[in-house]
Design a protein around this motif. Structure first.
Motif: not given
Length: 136
Positions: A113-117, A119-127
């Motif tokens: 779950e921490a790995i997914y969170a 990764a999701l934060a990195r995608v949101a920052a890139a967007e």
């Protein structure tokens, strides 16, 4: 018994080729085992070697054998065995692999779950960065 039939551990096979297919070995392995009188050991692997394996410690990591250590870092077991038996120093790349493995083993376990969170934060920052460039 029919001509060419081979019996291994109580099962009779029509030919050496049929026996080889059943045990996942080559026909030549069947013939060699028959010549040595060792048909009962066909398909069991190299059973004697695990008793000769000695534990080894490399860069503070303990392994059951040199082969296991080599597999862990992806190098040739023969090269690693030669170096450890002769007390030769490890090369810089090989030492780096073992050091990285040791660092991984000391790192705290991270939940999926921490790995997914992360990764999701990195995608949101890139967007957000992409949108900021578009709207400038």
């Amino acid at each position: 018994m029919a001509d060419g039939a081979i019996t291994i551990r109580g099962v009779t096979y029509a030919s050496a080729a049929a026996a080889a297919r059943a045990f996942g070995v080559t026909r030549e392995n069947i013939y060699m085992a028959r010549a040595r009188g060792r048909l009962d050991s066909v398909g069991l692997g190299m059973r004697g070697n695990q008793h000769r394996a000695r534990p080894v410690t490399i860069c503070g990591l303990r392994f059951a054998s040199v082969k296991q250590a080599a597999h862990a870092v992806g190098c040739c077991p023969v090269n690693l065995a030669r170096r450890t038996l002769a007390d030769e120093p490890l090369g810089p790349r090989l030492r780096a692999r073992f050091e990285a493995l040791r660092a991984q083993s000391r790192a705290p376990a991270v939940s999926p779950e921490a790995i997914y969170a992360a990764a999701l934060a990195r995608v949101a920052a890139a967007e957000r960065a992409q949108h900021a460039r578009v709207w400038k």
